[in-house]
Design a protein around this motif. Structure first.
Motif, PDB file in Angstrom:
ATOM      1  N   MET A  48       0.853  -1.192   0.000  1.00 19.16           N
ATOM      2  CA  MET A  48       0.000   0.000   0.000  1.00 19.16           C
ATOM      3  C   MET A  48       0.885   1.236   0.000  1.00 19.16           C
ATOM      4  N   ASN A  49       0.804   1.991  -1.069  1.00 22.87           N
ATOM      5  CA  ASN A  49       1.577   3.231  -1.207  1.00 22.87           C
ATOM      6  C   ASN A  49       0.641   4.434  -1.253  1.00 22.87           C
ATOM      7  N   SER A  50       1.216   5.599  -1.060  1.00 25.61           N
ATOM      8  CA  SER A  50       0.437   6.853  -1.115  1.00 25.61           C
ATOM      9  C   SER A  50      -0.830   6.751  -0.277  1.00 25.61           C
ATOM     10  N   LEU A  51      -0.668   6.281   0.922  1.00 26.02           N
ATOM     11  CA  LEU A  51      -1.825   6.049   1.789  1.00 26.02           C
ATOM     12  C   LEU A  51      -2.538   7.349   2.128  1.00 26.02           C
ATOM     13  N   LYS A  52      -3.846   7.245   2.256  1.00 27.65           N
ATOM     14  CA  LYS A  52      -4.711   8.375   2.566  1.00 27.65           C
ATOM     15  C   LYS A  52      -5.459   8.099   3.860  1.00 27.65           C
ATOM     16  N   PRO A  53      -5.904   9.140   4.547  1.00 26.49           N
ATOM     17  CA  PRO A  53      -6.679   8.913   5.777  1.00 26.49           C
ATOM     18  C   PRO A  53      -7.901   8.028   5.546  1.00 26.49           C
ATOM     19  N   GLU A  54      -8.498   8.102   4.375  1.00 22.76           N
ATOM     20  CA  GLU A  54      -9.673   7.276   4.094  1.00 22.76           C
ATOM     21  C   GLU A  54      -9.334   5.794   3.896  1.00 22.76           C
ATOM     22  N   ASP A  55      -8.056   5.455   3.880  1.00 19.05           N
ATOM     23  CA  ASP A  55      -7.656   4.042   3.843  1.00 19.05           C
ATOM     24  C   ASP A  55      -7.662   3.418   5.241  1.00 19.05           C
ATOM     25  N   THR A  56      -7.887   4.220   6.263  1.00 23.77           N
ATOM     26  CA  THR A  56      -7.936   3.710   7.626  1.00 23.77           C
ATOM     27  C   THR A  56      -9.048   2.689   7.788  1.00 23.77           C
ATOM     28  N   ALA A  57      -8.687   1.505   8.245  1.00 21.49           N
ATOM     29  CA  ALA A  57      -9.648   0.408   8.381  1.00 21.49           C
ATOM     30  C   ALA A  57      -8.936  -0.798   8.983  1.00 21.49           C
ATOM     31  N   VAL A  58      -9.728  -1.792   9.319  1.00 23.34           N
ATOM     32  CA  VAL A  58      -9.177  -3.109   9.614  1.00 23.34           C
ATOM     33  C   VAL A  58      -9.123  -3.873   8.292  1.00 23.34           C
ATOM     34  N   TYR A  59      -7.967  -4.400   7.992  1.00 29.44           N
ATOM     35  CA  TYR A  59      -7.750  -5.126   6.747  1.00 29.44           C
ATOM     36  C   TYR A  59      -7.734  -6.628   7.024  1.00 29.44           C
ATOM     37  N   TYR A  60      -8.453  -7.355   6.179  1.00 26.98           N
ATOM     38  CA  TYR A  60      -8.571  -8.801   6.314  1.00 26.98           C
ATOM     39  C   TYR A  60      -8.103  -9.490   5.031  1.00 26.98           C
ATOM     40  N   CYS A  61      -7.410 -10.596   5.183  1.00 25.57           N
ATOM     41  CA  CYS A  61      -7.191 -11.452   4.024  1.00 25.57           C
ATOM     42  C   CYS A  61      -8.165 -12.624   4.119  1.00 25.57           C
ATOM     43  N   ALA A  62      -8.498 -13.166   2.966  1.00 27.22           N
ATOM     44  CA  ALA A  62      -9.459 -14.259   2.906  1.00 27.22           C
ATOM     45  C   ALA A  62      -9.135 -15.159   1.726  1.00 27.22           C
ATOM     46  N   VAL A  63      -9.494 -16.429   1.859  1.00 27.89           N
ATOM     47  CA  VAL A  63      -9.267 -17.398   0.801  1.00 27.89           C
ATOM     48  C   VAL A  63     -10.596 -17.787   0.171  1.00 27.89           C
ATOM     49  N   HIS A  64     -10.603 -17.858  -1.140  1.00 28.03           N
ATOM     50  CA  HIS A  64     -11.824 -18.178  -1.871  1.00 28.03           C
ATOM     51  C   HIS A  64     -12.302 -19.590  -1.534  1.00 28.03           C
ATOM     52  N   SER A  65     -13.611 -19.774  -1.575  1.00 30.77           N
ATOM     53  CA  SER A  65     -14.194 -21.056  -1.186  1.00 30.77           C
ATOM     54  C   SER A  65     -14.077 -22.129  -2.260  1.00 30.77           C
ATOM     55  N   THR A  66     -13.830 -21.708  -3.512  1.00 26.82           N
ATOM     56  CA  THR A  66     -13.837 -22.644  -4.628  1.00 26.82           C
ATOM     57  C   THR A  66     -12.504 -22.613  -5.353  1.00 26.82           C
ATOM     58  N   PRO A  67     -11.873 -23.756  -5.563  1.00 24.18           N
ATOM     59  CA  PRO A  67     -10.595 -23.748  -6.291  1.00 24.18           C
ATOM     60  C   PRO A  67     -10.790 -23.294  -7.730  1.00 24.18           C
ATOM     61  N   TRP A  68      -9.755 -22.682  -8.272  1.00 21.32           N
ATOM     62  CA  TRP A  68      -9.743 -22.237  -9.672  1.00 21.32           C
ATOM     63  C   TRP A  68     -10.861 -21.255  -9.991  1.00 21.32           C
ATOM     64  N   SER A  69     -11.267 -20.461  -9.007  1.00 18.52           N
ATOM     65  CA  SER A  69     -12.318 -19.479  -9.208  1.00 18.52           C
ATOM     66  C   SER A  69     -11.917 -18.174  -8.557  1.00 18.52           C
ATOM     67  N   ILE A  70     -12.323 -17.057  -9.152  1.00 16.69           N
ATOM     68  CA  ILE A  70     -11.987 -15.755  -8.579  1.00 16.69           C
ATOM     69  C   ILE A  70     -13.180 -14.819  -8.698  1.00 16.69           C
ATOM     70  N   THR A  71     -13.549 -14.219  -7.585  1.00 19.17           N
ATOM     71  CA  THR A  71     -14.604 -13.210  -7.542  1.00 19.17           C
ATOM     72  C   THR A  71     -14.206 -12.177  -6.497  1.00 19.17           C
ATOM     73  N   GLY A  72     -14.898 -11.062  -6.496  1.00 16.47           N
ATOM     74  CA  GLY A  72     -14.598 -10.027  -5.524  1.00 16.47           C
ATOM     75  C   GLY A  72     -15.594  -9.955  -4.385  1.00 16.47           C
ATOM     76  N   SER A  73     -16.577 -10.839  -4.417  1.00 16.16           N
ATOM     77  CA  SER A  73     -17.617 -10.799  -3.395  1.00 16.16           C
ATOM     78  C   SER A  73     -17.154 -11.480  -2.119  1.00 16.16           C
ATOM     79  N   ALA A  74     -17.290 -10.797  -1.004  1.00 18.62           N
ATOM     80  CA  ALA A  74     -16.886 -11.361   0.280  1.00 18.62           C
ATOM     81  C   ALA A  74     -17.622 -12.662   0.579  1.00 18.62           C
TER      82      ALA A  74
END
Length: 125
Positions: free
Chosen positions: A83-109
């Motif tokens: 994360m570069n050029s950080l802004k105050p609006e980037d303030t948050a708790v950040y989570y990593c997560a692993v997708h439920s399905t192999p060989w698949s990619i989506t942006g939905s939590a």
């Protein structure tokens, strides 16, 4: 049992940089897309960046394009968020997560079934 552990959060001034890391165990890491999400106080959780199982495909939220970079190292079962050029609006708790399905990619939590405990990122103005 699948476990994810984030690290690298902290307090930084606006314009600064941080690198988040997420170590994953208990799943065949190289088969699954990974995502970084964040949740600010009073706001819903949002997708920040996602990366395919091979690392060849990435997606970013418009708010972080050009500033954040997601990457992964399948040999280390780890995913990163630079994360570069950080802004105050980037303030948050950040989570990593692993997708439920192999060989698949989506942006939905909703499509990610295992999550880390989160790491706080605070950007001061």
């Amino acid at each position: 049992q699948v476990q994810l552990v984030e690290s690298g959060g902290g307090l930084v001034q606006a314009g600064g940089s941080l690198r988040l890391s997420c170590a994953v165990s208990g799943r065949i890491f190289r088969q699954y897309a990974m995502g970084w999400f964040r949740q600010a106080p009073g706001k819903s959780r949002e997708s920040v960046a996602t990366i395919s199982w091979s690392g060849g495909t990435t997606f970013y939220a418009d708010s972080v394009k050009g500033r954040f970079t997601i990457s992964r190292d399948n040999a280390k079962n780890s995913v990163y968020l630079q994360m570069n050029s950080l802004k105050p609006e980037d303030t948050a708790v950040y989570y990593c997560a692993v997708h439920s399905t192999p060989w698949s990619i989506t942006g939905s939590a909703a499509e990610y079934d295992y999550w880390g405990p989160g790491t706080q990122v605070t950007v001061s103005s």
